[in-house]
Design an enzyme around this catalytic site. Structure first.
Site, mmCIF file in Angstrom:
data_model
loop_
_atom_site.group_PDB
_atom_site.id
_atom_site.type_symbol
_atom_site.label_atom_id
_atom_site.label_comp_id
_atom_site.label_asym_id
_atom_site.label_seq_id
_atom_site.Cartn_x
_atom_site.Cartn_y
_atom_site.Cartn_z
ATOM 1 N N LYS A 202 -11.158 -17.162 -10.867
ATOM 2 C CA LYS A 202 -11.714 -16.813 -9.557
ATOM 3 C C LYS A 202 -11.198 -17.821 -8.547
ATOM 4 O O LYS A 202 -11.186 -19.021 -8.828
ATOM 5 C CB LYS A 202 -13.244 -16.854 -9.583
ATOM 6 C CG LYS A 202 -13.904 -16.458 -8.260
ATOM 7 C CD LYS A 202 -15.420 -16.672 -8.323
ATOM 8 C CE LYS A 202 -16.095 -16.177 -7.047
ATOM 9 N NZ LYS A 202 -17.537 -16.571 -6.998
ATOM 10 N N HIS A 221 -27.205 -20.997 -9.035
ATOM 11 C CA HIS A 221 -27.070 -20.117 -10.193
ATOM 12 C C HIS A 221 -26.533 -20.898 -11.379
ATOM 13 O O HIS A 221 -26.008 -22.005 -11.223
ATOM 14 C CB HIS A 221 -26.099 -18.959 -9.881
ATOM 15 C CG HIS A 221 -24.678 -19.413 -9.703
ATOM 16 N ND1 HIS A 221 -24.255 -20.102 -8.590
ATOM 17 C CD2 HIS A 221 -23.584 -19.283 -10.506
ATOM 18 C CE1 HIS A 221 -22.969 -20.393 -8.720
ATOM 19 N NE2 HIS A 221 -22.539 -19.914 -9.870
ATOM 20 N N ASP A 223 -23.706 -20.187 -14.591
ATOM 21 C CA ASP A 223 -22.604 -19.257 -14.865
ATOM 22 C C ASP A 223 -22.916 -18.430 -16.106
ATOM 23 O O ASP A 223 -23.421 -18.960 -17.104
ATOM 24 C CB ASP A 223 -21.298 -20.026 -15.082
ATOM 25 C CG ASP A 223 -20.781 -20.664 -13.807
ATOM 26 O OD1 ASP A 223 -21.248 -20.285 -12.719
ATOM 27 O OD2 ASP A 223 -19.909 -21.552 -13.908
ATOM 28 N N HIS A 277 -26.201 -24.826 -10.294
ATOM 29 C CA HIS A 277 -25.361 -25.395 -9.242
ATOM 30 C C HIS A 277 -25.247 -24.430 -8.069
ATOM 31 O O HIS A 277 -25.592 -23.257 -8.179
ATOM 32 C CB HIS A 277 -23.971 -25.741 -9.789
ATOM 33 C CG HIS A 277 -23.234 -24.566 -10.373
ATOM 34 N ND1 HIS A 277 -23.582 -23.983 -11.577
ATOM 35 C CD2 HIS A 277 -22.160 -23.854 -9.922
ATOM 36 C CE1 HIS A 277 -22.770 -22.975 -11.840
ATOM 37 N NE2 HIS A 277 -21.893 -22.881 -10.847
#
Length: 335
Positions: A202, A221, A223, A277
């Site tokens: 990404k 959030h 991962d 994070h």
């Protein structure tokens, strides 16, 4: 141009001291400066070329249990290759909007691959101050070059070379993490899909923002990947939540930032912690980052590894197909 599908924030026009309402996050979620008594803790930095293998395993395991994140140096990826990766990504985001739209995520796609600005399927959530490009860089059988930019011309060559080095780093990390749990070195990699693990690159592009105090580049959030291996640029913005506070990741040139993701937390039955994070944005500079998400194949059932389950340590997570886990996570449904 289908702005319900993708809306590039870099092309929005507005007063230089305001931002559109849809980007203004609730006050309790807005970035805030935290003051500390004493020295601000730093994310652990680990020499991946440590001559003492036992020490390397211990450092990686401790960081993964306590922080869920660490930085690695001396990882073997040439600094000039990292610079090329950053250069071709930056040049893509400098293209005219209509050229970037060629790589837009199809409206009806079940995959996240493609160019866009929205990931979660929830209209109630505020918009994030970011554009992104997703595409798989490994294994070759999973690559869809439809989403790889043709401009700049060296984009493909650079990303293919980066993928080769990335696999070596990944194997070293998986081995150390497995040994840190008292398991065989191949245990976590096999549990996450082995040679079928997909490497999803990404590129995050966070344009300069007139009111960085009101919005976020990416909301808080964890991962959904097994591991995330990230290259940042020099503009700070990655923040880690630990012990009730947000800490900013220190920029170390050519270091890789390693996130423990949900699947490693599940496989380790909670011994390793997926890191919470978020990303802030800057007023005068564009921030960019290049995470690679190591994801199990969709059909693979992921659950706590059997060797870690005992009477006094029952499974803390349900075993389920990764594609089902991802669907629930992206649609904010209970797991």
């Amino acid at each position: 141009m289908e702005f319900d599908r993708v809306q590039a924030i870099a092309s929005l026009s507005f007063d230089k001291e305001t931002i559109p309402e849809e980007f203004i996050w609730p006050e309790k979620e807005q970035p805030a400066t935290t003051t500390f008594d004493g020295r601000v803790p730093e994310i652990p930095t680990i020499d991946l070329n440590d001559p003492n293998p036992e020490n390397l395993v211990r450092l990686i395991a401790d960081a993964s249990k306590e922080w869920g994140i660490f930085q690695v140096v001396n990882h073997g990826i040439p600094s000039d290759l990292i610079a090329k990766l950053q250069d071709v990504g930056k040049k893509f985001f400098e293209l005219p909007q209509e050229e970037k739209e060629v790589y837009a995520k199809p409206h009806d796609s079940k995959s996240i691959e493609g160019y866009g600005s929205k990931l979660q399927n929830n209209p109630q959530v505020k918009k994030s101050w970011v554009d992104h490009l997703f595409h798989i860089i490994w294994p070759p059988s999973s690559i869809n070059y439809q989403f790889w930019p043709n401009n700049p011309p060296s984009y493909r060559e650079v990303n293919e070379e980066y993928a080769k080095y990335m696999r070596e780093v990944t194997d070293k990390l998986f081995t150390a993490l497995s040994l840190g749990l008292g398991l065989e070195g191949h245990a976590l990699k096999e549990g996450a899909g082995g040679e079928e693990i997909e490497y999803m690159l990404k590129i995050n592009y966070y344009p300069p923002c007139p009111r960085p105090d009101l919005t976020l580049g990416v909301a808080a959030h964890t991962d959904l990947s097994a591991l995330t291996i990230l290259v940042p640029n020099e503009v700070p913005g990655l923040q880690i939540f630990k012990d009730g506070n947000w800490f900013e990741a220190k920029y170390i040139p050519n270091a890789l930032i390693i996130h423990i993701g949900d699947q490693i937390e599940i496989l380790s039955n909670g011994k390793y912690k997926a890191v919470l994070h978020r990303t802030t944005v800057a007023k005068d500079k564009a921030r960019m980052s290049w995470p690679v998400f190591l994801e199990p194949p969709g059909e693979l059932v992921v659950g706590p590894l059997p060797h870690l389950i005992k009477k006094d340590n029952p499974p803390k997570f349900k075993a389920k197909k990764f594609e089902d886990y991802m669907y629930c996570k992206l649609n904010r449904l209970p797991q």
